[in-house]
Design a protein around this motif. Structure first.
Motif, short mmCIF file in Angstrom:
data_model
loop_
_atom_site.label_atom_id
_atom_site.label_comp_id
_atom_site.label_asym_id
_atom_site.label_seq_id
_atom_site.Cartn_x
_atom_site.Cartn_y
_atom_site.Cartn_z
N TRP A 172 13.45 1.61 3.57
CA TRP A 172 12.21 1.97 2.90
C TRP A 172 11.07 2.15 3.90
O TRP A 172 11.08 1.58 4.99
CB TRP A 172 11.80 0.88 1.91
CG TRP A 172 12.72 0.67 0.75
CD1 TRP A 172 13.69 1.52 0.31
CD2 TRP A 172 12.76 -0.47 -0.11
NE1 TRP A 172 14.33 0.97 -0.79
CE2 TRP A 172 13.78 -0.24 -1.07
CE3 TRP A 172 12.03 -1.65 -0.18
CZ2 TRP A 172 14.08 -1.16 -2.07
CZ3 TRP A 172 12.33 -2.57 -1.18
CH2 TRP A 172 13.34 -2.33 -2.12
N LEU A 173 10.10 2.94 3.47
CA LEU A 173 8.82 3.04 4.16
C LEU A 173 7.72 2.77 3.15
O LEU A 173 7.73 3.35 2.05
CB LEU A 173 8.64 4.44 4.77
CG LEU A 173 7.31 4.67 5.49
CD1 LEU A 173 7.28 3.93 6.82
CD2 LEU A 173 7.05 6.17 5.70
N ILE A 174 6.80 1.88 3.50
CA ILE A 174 5.65 1.58 2.64
C ILE A 174 4.42 2.20 3.28
O ILE A 174 4.21 2.07 4.49
CB ILE A 174 5.42 0.06 2.50
CG1 ILE A 174 6.73 -0.67 2.23
CG2 ILE A 174 4.41 -0.24 1.42
CD1 ILE A 174 6.62 -2.18 2.45
N THR A 175 3.61 2.89 2.49
CA THR A 175 2.38 3.47 3.01
C THR A 175 1.19 3.11 2.13
O THR A 175 1.34 2.86 0.93
CB THR A 175 2.46 5.01 3.11
OG1 THR A 175 2.61 5.57 1.80
CG2 THR A 175 3.61 5.45 4.00
N GLY A 176 0.03 3.11 2.76
CA GLY A 176 -1.23 2.93 2.04
C GLY A 176 -2.19 4.03 2.44
O GLY A 176 -2.10 4.59 3.55
N SER A 177 -3.12 4.36 1.56
CA SER A 177 -4.04 5.48 1.82
C SER A 177 -5.46 5.08 1.46
O SER A 177 -5.70 4.04 0.84
CB SER A 177 -3.61 6.69 0.99
OG SER A 177 -4.01 6.53 -0.37
N PRO A 178 -6.44 5.93 1.82
CA PRO A 178 -7.83 5.65 1.44
C PRO A 178 -8.16 5.98 0.00
O PRO A 178 -9.29 5.82 -0.43
CB PRO A 178 -8.64 6.53 2.41
CG PRO A 178 -7.73 7.64 2.72
CD PRO A 178 -6.35 7.08 2.73
N SER A 179 -7.17 6.44 -0.77
CA SER A 179 -7.38 6.78 -2.18
C SER A 179 -6.74 5.75 -3.10
O SER A 179 -6.33 6.08 -4.21
CB SER A 179 -6.83 8.17 -2.47
OG SER A 179 -5.45 8.24 -2.14
N ARG A 180 -6.62 4.50 -2.61
CA ARG A 180 -6.08 3.38 -3.37
C ARG A 180 -4.56 3.44 -3.55
O ARG A 180 -3.99 2.58 -4.20
CB ARG A 180 -6.75 3.26 -4.75
CG ARG A 180 -8.22 2.88 -4.72
CD ARG A 180 -8.87 2.97 -6.10
NE ARG A 180 -8.15 2.21 -7.10
CZ ARG A 180 -8.31 2.40 -8.42
NH1 ARG A 180 -9.13 3.35 -8.86
NH2 ARG A 180 -7.62 1.68 -9.28
N GLN A 181 -3.91 4.42 -2.96
CA GLN A 181 -2.48 4.60 -3.18
C GLN A 181 -1.66 3.63 -2.33
O GLN A 181 -1.81 3.56 -1.11
CB GLN A 181 -2.06 6.03 -2.85
CG GLN A 181 -2.62 7.08 -3.79
CD GLN A 181 -1.83 7.16 -5.09
OE1 GLN A 181 -0.87 6.43 -5.30
NE2 GLN A 181 -2.24 8.06 -5.97
N LEU A 182 -0.75 2.92 -2.99
CA LEU A 182 0.28 2.12 -2.35
C LEU A 182 1.61 2.75 -2.77
O LEU A 182 1.92 2.80 -3.96
CB LEU A 182 0.19 0.67 -2.82
CG LEU A 182 1.32 -0.28 -2.38
CD1 LEU A 182 1.31 -0.47 -0.87
CD2 LEU A 182 1.19 -1.62 -3.10
#
Length: 322
Positions: free
Chosen positions: A257-267
């Protein structure tokens, strides 16, 4: 670094829609005023959080209480805008634009303080034992420093600002990405390039898989997982819009798996083998943010059923994987 934080918040405001966050299983408040930076340990049990009001604090998330409180500088205007654990969670680095400190997690004591008079720091990473430090600089140079011997090696492969860096656990290999539309995997002993990964835009995120099998690099339009044995792309993240920025990323579940986070609240949780999206969440915004917004600074897999996020809202949150 301060300009970068403001830029991310601006992107966050542009990208955030009216969709409400799904409910987390648990929330731990790390700061009341929101965070400038945060990171999570490999197992999601610890968090480092930097804020204007409380400085830099290491949190025990299982107990919901502070473990250590660190002060890097007596200058109240010298904000810590980078916080990061070493791969084995034995050490951590905190940094301002022109200085960084290395800390031991065992006793919370400082292992060293280092100034950067030549160029502003953009990103930094540690080896597993905290003795090797990789620095990405605004002047386009990446530098690896052995804190025991003082040995320094500069990588001059980038022609523009270095935005993002990662270091293998043993300190042997560095991954760096910059404004020159390139990411490089290179040997920290010689500076020799192992692989060059080309992009169509500025590379803003670069992360290594802990066992050295894969690398992840991303610009705002292309996010690729690379096979480090061949240097070829294994998969691309299949997001369904034209523009995405990643503010955090971590391989998990033995590289599946790869987990990512963004500046638009996305996990987001991705399948490494084909880049497909497995599940998504929206982290909670700060209660006073209008419109609702949050930058995801840190992500981790607590166990195969739960993710942990840490965001600019000042919250660490635990989410169930279904």
């Amino acid at each position: 670094m301060i300009k970068s934080a403001i830029y991310l918040l601006a992107i966050c405001l542009m990208l955030t829609g009216c969709e409400q966050s799904s409910s987390p299983d648990q929330q731990i408040r790390l700061a009341n005023q929101g965070l400038l930076s945060a990171d999570l340990s490999q197992d999601g049990q610890l968090a480092i959080a930097s804020s204007l009001g409380q400085g830099t604090v290491v949190w025990d998330l299982a107990k919901g209480q502070e473990r250590w409180r660190w002060r890097q500088s007596d200058d109240q205007n010298d904000f810590v805008t980078l916080t990061r654990f070493s791969p084995d969670d034995s050490h951590a680095i905190t940094a301002t634009q022109h200085a960084f400190a290395i800390w031991r997690l065992q006793d919370g004591q400082s292992q060293g303080y280092y100034s950067l008079p030549e160029s502003s720091l953009r990103d930094a990473a540690l080896s597993a034992d905290g003795t090797q430090v990789l620095i990405g600089r605004e002047d386009g140079k990446a530098e690896v420093v052995d804190t025991r011997t003082g040995r320094r090696l500069q990588f001059l492969g980038h022609s523009e600002q270095v935005n993002t860096v990662d270091l293998s656990a043993n300190g042997r290999y560095a991954l760096t990405g910059g404004n020159d539309y390139s990411a490089y995997l290179w040997d920290t002993r010689s500076g020799q390039v192992v692989w060059r990964f080309n992009h169509g835009g500025r590379v803003v995120m670069a992360r290594l898989e802990p066992t050295g099998r894969y690398a992840f690099t991303a610009d705002s339009h292309q996010a690729t997982i690379w096979d480090l044995k061949t240097g070829k792309g294994l998969s691309r993240l299949q997001f369904d819009h034209r523009f995405e920025v990643y503010t955090s990323a971590r391989f998990a579940n033995d590289g599946q798996w790869l987990i990512t986070g963004s500046p638009s609240r996305q996990l987001l949780l991705w399948q490494v083998s084909d880049g497909s999206l497995l599940q998504s969440w929206r982290v909670s915004p700060h209660s006073k943010a209008k419109p609702p917004s949050a930058v995801v600074y840190g992500v981790a897999l607590r166990d195969n059923s739960h993710l942990v996020s840490a965001s600019s809202s000042g919250l660490a949150e635990i989410w169930t994987i279904k």
